[in-house]
Design an enzyme around this catalytic site. Sequence first.
Site, PDB file in Angstrom:
ATOM      1  N   LYS A   1     -29.325  28.757  29.577  1.00  0.00           N
ATOM      2  CA  LYS A   1     -30.098  28.159  28.694  1.00  0.00           C
ATOM      3  C   LYS A   1     -31.490  27.918  29.539  1.00  0.00           C
ATOM      4  CE  LYS A   1     -27.022  24.889  26.293  1.00  0.00           C
ATOM      5  NZ  LYS A   1     -26.630  23.563  26.354  1.00  0.00           N
ATOM      6  N   GLY A   2     -31.446  27.907  30.751  1.00  0.00           N
ATOM      7  CA  GLY A   2     -32.600  27.409  31.677  1.00  0.00           C
ATOM      8  C   GLY A   2     -33.733  28.490  31.826  1.00  0.00           C
TER       9      GLY A   2
ATOM     10  N   PHE B   1     -32.265  20.043  44.622  1.00  0.00           N
ATOM     11  CA  PHE B   1     -31.600  20.286  43.081  1.00  0.00           C
ATOM     12  C   PHE B   1     -32.977  19.666  42.209  1.00  0.00           C
ATOM     13  CE2 PHE B   1     -29.970  19.423  39.158  1.00  0.00           C
ATOM     14  CZ  PHE B   1     -29.041  20.320  38.829  1.00  0.00           C
ATOM     15  N   VAL B   2     -33.509  20.755  41.732  1.00  0.00           N
ATOM     16  CA  VAL B   2     -34.658  20.827  40.659  1.00  0.00           C
ATOM     17  C   VAL B   2     -34.280  20.676  39.386  1.00  0.00           C
ATOM     18  CG1 VAL B   2     -35.848  21.606  42.553  1.00  0.00           C
ATOM     19  CG2 VAL B   2     -35.036  23.282  40.959  1.00  0.00           C
TER      20      VAL B   2
ATOM     21  N   ASP C   1     -32.034  21.775  34.116  1.00  0.00           N
ATOM     22  CA  ASP C   1     -31.328  20.558  33.559  1.00  0.00           C
ATOM     23  C   ASP C   1     -30.688  19.788  34.557  1.00  0.00           C
ATOM     24  OD1 ASP C   1     -29.270  22.612  33.553  1.00  0.00           O
ATOM     25  OD2 ASP C   1     -27.783  20.865  32.744  1.00  0.00           O
TER      26      ASP C   1
ATOM     27  N   LYS D   1     -33.745  30.168  45.711  1.00  0.00           N
ATOM     28  CA  LYS D   1     -33.129  29.129  47.130  1.00  0.00           C
ATOM     29  C   LYS D   1     -32.476  30.011  48.161  1.00  0.00           C
ATOM     30  CE  LYS D   1     -32.106  24.990  44.454  1.00  0.00           C
ATOM     31  NZ  LYS D   1     -30.847  24.149  44.156  1.00  0.00           N
TER      32      LYS D   1
ATOM     33  N   ASP E   1     -29.648  30.707  43.054  1.00  0.00           N
ATOM     34  CA  ASP E   1     -29.195  29.702  44.052  1.00  0.00           C
ATOM     35  C   ASP E   1     -28.196  30.652  44.888  1.00  0.00           C
ATOM     36  OD1 ASP E   1     -28.718  27.296  45.314  1.00  0.00           O
ATOM     37  OD2 ASP E   1     -27.251  26.730  43.933  1.00  0.00           O
TER      38      ASP E   1
ATOM     39  N   ARG F   1     -34.885  19.374  30.457  1.00  0.00           N
ATOM     40  CA  ARG F   1     -35.242  20.623  30.505  1.00  0.00           C
ATOM     41  C   ARG F   1     -36.729  20.973  29.838  1.00  0.00           C
ATOM     42  NH1 ARG F   1     -30.997  24.179  31.028  1.00  0.00           N
ATOM     43  NH2 ARG F   1     -28.745  23.430  30.172  1.00  0.00           N
TER      44      ARG F   1
ATOM     45  N   ASP G   1     -34.299  31.179  35.515  1.00  0.00           N
ATOM     46  CA  ASP G   1     -34.822  30.124  35.973  1.00  0.00           C
ATOM     47  C   ASP G   1     -34.747  30.013  37.707  1.00  0.00           C
ATOM     48  OD1 ASP G   1     -32.032  29.392  35.983  1.00  0.00           O
ATOM     49  OD2 ASP G   1     -32.185  27.808  34.958  1.00  0.00           O
TER      50      ASP G   1
HETATM   51  P1  IMP Z   1     -26.245  30.752  40.911  1.00  0.00           P
HETATM   52  O1  IMP Z   1     -25.730  30.188  41.899  1.00  0.00           O
HETATM   53  O2  IMP Z   1     -27.353  31.679  41.599  1.00  0.00           O
HETATM   54  O3  IMP Z   1     -25.138  31.829  40.225  1.00  0.00           O
HETATM   55  O4  IMP Z   1     -27.211  29.879  39.896  1.00  0.00           O
HETATM   56  C1  IMP Z   1     -26.429  29.541  38.919  1.00  0.00           C
HETATM   57  C2  IMP Z   1     -27.494  28.793  37.964  1.00  0.00           C
HETATM   58  O5  IMP Z   1     -27.064  27.385  38.466  1.00  0.00           O
HETATM   59  C3  IMP Z   1     -28.759  28.879  37.804  1.00  0.00           C
HETATM   60  O6  IMP Z   1     -29.016  29.708  36.804  1.00  0.00           O
HETATM   61  C4  IMP Z   1     -29.076  27.494  37.189  1.00  0.00           C
HETATM   62  O7  IMP Z   1     -28.734  27.478  35.890  1.00  0.00           O
HETATM   63  C5  IMP Z   1     -28.218  26.675  37.804  1.00  0.00           C
HETATM   64  N1  IMP Z   1     -28.769  26.001  38.974  1.00  0.00           N
HETATM   65  C6  IMP Z   1     -28.868  26.320  40.294  1.00  0.00           C
HETATM   66  N2  IMP Z   1     -29.589  25.479  41.130  1.00  0.00           N
HETATM   67  C7  IMP Z   1     -30.140  24.824  40.059  1.00  0.00           C
HETATM   68  C8  IMP Z   1     -30.943  23.513  40.380  1.00  0.00           C
HETATM   69  O8  IMP Z   1     -31.625  23.024  41.429  1.00  0.00           O
HETATM   70  N3  IMP Z   1     -31.099  22.701  39.345  1.00  0.00           N
HETATM   71  C9  IMP Z   1     -30.888  23.206  38.080  1.00  0.00           C
HETATM   72  N4  IMP Z   1     -29.851  24.201  38.032  1.00  0.00           N
HETATM   73  C10 IMP Z   1     -29.522  24.789  38.915  1.00  0.00           C
HETATM   74 MG    MG Z   2     -29.894  29.700  34.763  1.00  0.00          MG
END
Ligand code: IMP
Ligand code: MG
Length: 186
Positions: free
Chosen positions: A46-47, A155-156, A162, A134, A106, A168, A103
């Site tokens: 959803k982000g 953590f943002v 969210d 990040k 990470d 959100r 969004d």
């Molecule tokens: P990934 O670790 O790159 O697979 O990121 C997975 C998902 O985790 C992202 O698309 C976000 O929805 C969520 N996420 C990662 N870091 C944050 C954060 O700091 N705040 C909120 N959601 C996060």
């Molecule tokens: Mg996301």
Amino acid sequence: MEEQDVRSNLKVLLTRDQIRARVQELGKRITRDYRDKNLVLVGVLKGAFVFLSDLARAIDLPLEIDFLGLSSYGASTKTSGVVKITHDLTQPIEDKDVVVVEDIVDTGLTLSYLMENFKTRHPKSIKLCTLLYKPSNTIKKVPLEYVGFEIEDKFVIGYGLDLAEKYRNLPYIGYLEDDTKQGGDS
Ligand code: IMP
Ligand code: MG
């Protein structure tokens, strides 16, 4: 039990003006890069819904919009690497020029899964656009064509992101000072 409203304990990382200015720049770049192409923006739910709605209006082209629902974290507090499609695209992307809109990147696990999945659908091209990146948490490196802001490992929340499904709708991006990592849906 009444949940605490964290908004009064938030530090602002990116103001709405900073975000707005950067989204305009990204929109201009995409407009230049995709002239005479068959652009489809795919938002990752959803982000990405807030970022995508602003970015799409900053692009001066006749583009298509679609969404993909992905859930990456499950219930645990750390990324599992297990990604599940919770809502698929409504249109084929074959022969189209796809820009995936996220969004935040990470670990990179979500987008690397998505890239592999999309390649099997034979788009003409595929590029990634993320508002936030990040770099310190990278597990899978994915090629990011358009990045809004590189940020520290905090953590943002806000502007689509969210904390346990809430906040959100904040018009800026903030973080909690004593942050512990939180899971949630993409
Ligand atoms: P990934 O670790 O790159 O697979 O990121 C997975 C998902 O985790 C992202 O698309 C976000 O929805 C969520 N996420 C990662 N870091 C944050 C954060 O700091 N705040 C909120 N959601 C996060
Ligand atoms: Mg996301």
